[in-house]
Enzyme design. Sequence first.
Site: not given
Lengths: 408, 408
Positions: A276, A297, A397
């Site tokens: 951000e 791994h 939003k």
Amino acid sequence: MNMRAIEFDFGKAGFPEKTIRETAGRLGKRIAELRTVVAERDYSSPAASLILPQEKKFAAESKNLAPRYRDSSTIIVVGIGGSNLGTMAVQEAVLGKYANLLGKKRIFYADTVDADSFRAITELAKKSEGNVLINAISKSGTTTETNANFNALTCALGEKASVIVTGDAGSKTLAEAEKNGYDTLTVPPAVGGRYSVFSNVGLFPLAAMGVNISALLEGATDAVDGCLEESTESPAAVIAALVYLHWKKGIRIHNQFLFSNDLESTGKWYRQLMAESIGKKGNGVTPTVSIGTTDLHSMAQLYFNTKSIFHRMVRVKKWKNANTPEGRKLKTIMGILADSAEEAFANRRKPFIKLALKDKSEYAIGQLLQLEMIEMMLLAKLMGVNPFGQPDVERYKKIARKKLGGGN
Amino acid sequence: MNMRAIEFDFGKAGFPEKTIRETAGRLGKRIAELRTVVAERDYSSPAASLILPQEKKFAAESKNLAPRYRDSSTIIVVGIGGSNLGTMAVQEAVLGKYANLLGKKRIFYADTVDADSFRAITELAKKSEGNVLINAISKSGTTTETNANFNALTCALGEKASVIVTGDAGSKTLAEAEKNGYDTLTVPPAVGGRYSVFSNVGLFPLAAMGVNISALLEGATDAVDGCLEESTESPAAVIAALVYLHWKKGIRIHNQFLFSNDLESTGKWYRQLMAESIGKKGNGVTPTVSIGTTDLHSMAQLYFNTKSIFHRMVRVKKWKNANTPEGRKLKTIMGILADSAEEAFANRRKPFIKLALKDKSEYAIGQLLQLEMIEMMLLAKLMGVNPFGQPDVERYKKIARKKLGGGN
């Protein structure tokens, strides 16, 4: 030595010392500005988070409030993004990943709107012997997920739950919470979510869980001192310079390689901080989190091949379980495997820096998080972006508000 | 319709259908080869993992052994990388992230050599009312971390723990385990760790935890059928084509955006699968994991800006907690926020594919994991690398062996 809980090694970072110093040297003016914010306690500055470690007021508020909820054996932090990532990071590092199974108190995080997580948390809270404390945290008070979870939880838990609301000082939400008779805690409005861990956002739930927030803030205070000094001596400036130099070269993934299970959430907190703060103007660095030795791994095959990653190796020098033969043995093997990975990375010219934490104490974690917040403010300066705000998040939003058909 | 637990949407993937079909079309011969491995039950092929879903033998072994340890209330899986990531993925998706707090049985994973995690697991195992079952899993038997954890755990738990050792059929380790009187389970040697979830590596601990492994294998079987058909109709081929096309264009981060907390470990499993399978010849795609909606509040600012990421949006259509008003409400909001994020991504020309899982059942998760393993075999073909083996991991192991001064 202000950064006494962290040792640094920039020897395999992929750039000669001269280049690093020159780049870090460009940050002198910015560092001076940030120092002024602290010296003048300038709470109107977007960098006001830097004042928090030395701020007595909020620590006192959280410390005074926590004992009142001593009988709460379950704490539910309702918040998302900057409202819970810092708390998670400190809590897991200090108390350990298994705290909910081993400790007397449990902490749950209601962040996204996940119906099944919600049911699990609710069931566990209902079954808990002590009381339940809900700490709803939203700076704006308008976060969709937080409001939905808060309503659902208070409805499901009824009288069993007490409520504390944390939000921006002077906000409508806090006024409403007070009208409802809830305890409230304030956050300075200029402090952005991802920089708010040392405000009441992080301090209260951590204090309630028994974390030593004084030591946490002490570590952070020393990091403010140690990182806002002469730019070429500031580890935050040096790290910012290195991330920037790699970014300029086209290396745009920054991997936190954390050789400790309990540090995973510090990596997740850093992800938000980096994404951000500098993911702007059509650009950015993608932060990733790896756990050592587990991801040797899993991811190492790629790490030895790709040219796009700059690594941050983070180790712990002192483990809690260092006094048993098994603990000592595991610690030794961990050290050898981390050494071996670094040697192999260096052989393949895969650049990395090394941070060695003294331990996973509050002091050390406070120091680490504060260092990284300053690093991000300085990195943004080098990249020419504003480290505060997250304007593009509005993109979804706005659409969501329309679809939800309401004010939130 | 063989892939009945997953719906796909490639409409916003960033390439016209014709290009996708052409690229996927190049995989016809490879798909035919893989089909032959299955038809001929060719356990010498490195692609032998494809036979496992229809293999009755291993499922029967795991199913027969599990009831003998019915009284074990704690299971400790000792294994790292491919030896535990698949088990974690299925277990968390099917039983939920809170299973250790809510269920009658607990499962712990001893993977890296973390002294503090070791102590926590040991303490919890000692306190458990029932018996403890240690399932040590290492194909080679020479994994440093697994051997160290196994020795430390058996030493710390003594008589309280039973032991099952899972390893390559015919290996020295298994012979030794049998000599010690332990129960053993075998894995076909040609099946590599990251492709081994449907062998006894995953099947036994999952069966012991009460997961329906028949349904898991049924989902995987249908995915083998559905993904090894005509190449342009195979979703695995289409996804492989898309990852490849983006890679060719320079988009070399592939982000799993999982809109369900319980799916996080399927993302971590996929990380290994992708990193080790195609991170070769100085190249690769970096896999990342994001959780929706949480990471909309953390990573979205970057995702709207960077040009380097191709996303895989994964949603769940049916939640377990769908019958309460709160559950329904949270589910609805989750859907709206995911829709909004996708719409905003599309507006900004950020490419993504969509996978919608019917639910988080064994059948659906089996289907998802098998699809992704086939995808990786096909992607490797397009990229011109061998999807099996991880030769570069030897780089640090060789150094470690020297430093450890022994055979391991």
